[in-house]
Design a protein around this motif. Sequence first.
Motif, mmCIF file in Angstrom:
data_model
loop_
_atom_site.group_PDB
_atom_site.id
_atom_site.type_symbol
_atom_site.label_atom_id
_atom_site.label_comp_id
_atom_site.label_asym_id
_atom_site.label_seq_id
_atom_site.Cartn_x
_atom_site.Cartn_y
_atom_site.Cartn_z
ATOM 1 N N HIS A 149 48.190 -8.457 6.239
ATOM 2 C CA HIS A 149 48.338 -8.456 7.645
ATOM 3 C C HIS A 149 47.452 -7.172 8.153
ATOM 4 O O HIS A 149 46.329 -7.137 8.821
ATOM 5 C CB HIS A 149 49.504 -8.609 8.554
ATOM 6 N N GLU B 115 51.367 -2.890 10.872
ATOM 7 C CA GLU B 115 51.678 -3.933 9.736
ATOM 8 C C GLU B 115 52.066 -3.034 8.501
ATOM 9 O O GLU B 115 52.910 -3.285 7.569
ATOM 10 C CB GLU B 115 50.510 -4.982 9.405
ATOM 11 N N VAL C 297 47.277 -14.345 10.311
ATOM 12 C CA VAL C 297 48.531 -13.756 10.636
ATOM 13 C C VAL C 297 49.770 -14.414 11.236
ATOM 14 O O VAL C 297 50.681 -14.672 10.359
ATOM 15 C CB VAL C 297 48.365 -12.337 11.334
HETATM 16 FE FE LIG Z 1 52.886 -8.999 9.993
#
Ligand SMILES: [Fe+2]
Lengths: 317, 95
Positions: free
Chosen positions: A80, A47, A156
């Motif tokens: 995230h 991420e 997420v």
């Molecule tokens: Fe993501």
Amino acid sequence: METVEINLEEQFQARIDADISIEPKDWMPDAYRKTLVRQISQHAHSELVGMLPEGNWITRAPSLKRKSILLSKVQDEAGHGLYLYSAAETLGTSRDQMLADLHSGKAKYSSIFNYPTLSWADMGTVGWLVDGAAILNQVPLCRTSYGPYARAMVRVCKEESFHQRQGFEIMQTLCEGAPVQKEMAQEALNRWWWPTLMMFGPADADSPNTAQSMNWRIKRFTNDELRQKFVDMMVPQAEFLGLTVPDPELQWNETKKGYDFGGVNWEEFWNVVKGNGMCNKDRLGARVKAHEEGAWVREAASAHAKKRARKMATQAA
Amino acid sequence: MTQSEWPLWEVFIRSKQGLDHKHVGSLHAADATMAIQNARDVYTRRQEGISIWVVESTHVHASNPDDAEAFFDPANDKVYRHPTFYDVPDSIKHM
Ligand SMILES: [Fe+2]
Ligand SMILES: [Fe+2]
Ligand SMILES: [Fe+2]
């Protein structure tokens, strides 16, 4: 002592089999803990590094609307990463340790982010394909056996579908535009299609840990199952856009009610994993630079917090 | 590690007026002010909340999962604590 251990493992597996989620303070086998720390931190790193290829286009977005959207998406990816790092920390590892492992190259992140984003159409393809693949990977993780990981994934996934839609919208706009714009979209698809298929990981036959992960209900589907789902989902979307999936072997298979598709170039995949992709050095370099250049901010904030705490203590006295 | 990391904070969000603050996750921050600002950025980007609490994680004390049986089972056999345990004659209204 040994029988106690065996007993604990049996009880643990029984809970897993009954779909009772495992929480941080519950007993768990060391290997389960290690697998989770590796998987969750790897996901968090993805991420974080995933912000770079898109961050690359924020200042060059074609309109203020697109710029705001892209900025928002990149900000989501930072979030995230944070949800996932926090989930990994509940297993006893530290944020500093995880970042150190990322920066030293010891820890991995998704290989997809080692490919360059060359044109604006890549922002479309990344959102549409890469976030699309991420969603397929992530939705089953909302029911993964480790509670904090599952809860992070719910959060997420809620945010992820906007990512895919904004990417698709970019593609659609390009495909309905001038011929050069459509060409740009096709070129982006050509470049990203195969690397995206690699996102699901090695073929099942070369993924020796899958069985154990499925047994622990960390994973719910195998790599090949997810890859097949992805192809079946994406081909009609590419057709809608009027784009050609760059795979001459792609063909509908009526018996399996899915597409047959060509072989992934695993040599390329492993090469990128080993650090020899087009952008590995750039990405890691950018991460390390950001971390080092941010050091004074972290130190200053700590010093400020200490000073304020001291002031409050003297005021109270 | 040379630099010690910022402390961990647990974040609680009230999603709308009249509801409880609910635990949503955690984050690192140097102090409470920063923890609240970061929580705003991380956990309320889509109007998920109207109020934030943060508590330094070291201040949270938890029950021990190994004691769960001894701790919570005594409530198991006390069905009479629930209204459904009692038979109310059909002719009795408003009870
Ligand atoms: Fe993501
Ligand atoms: Fe993701
Ligand atoms: Fe995303």
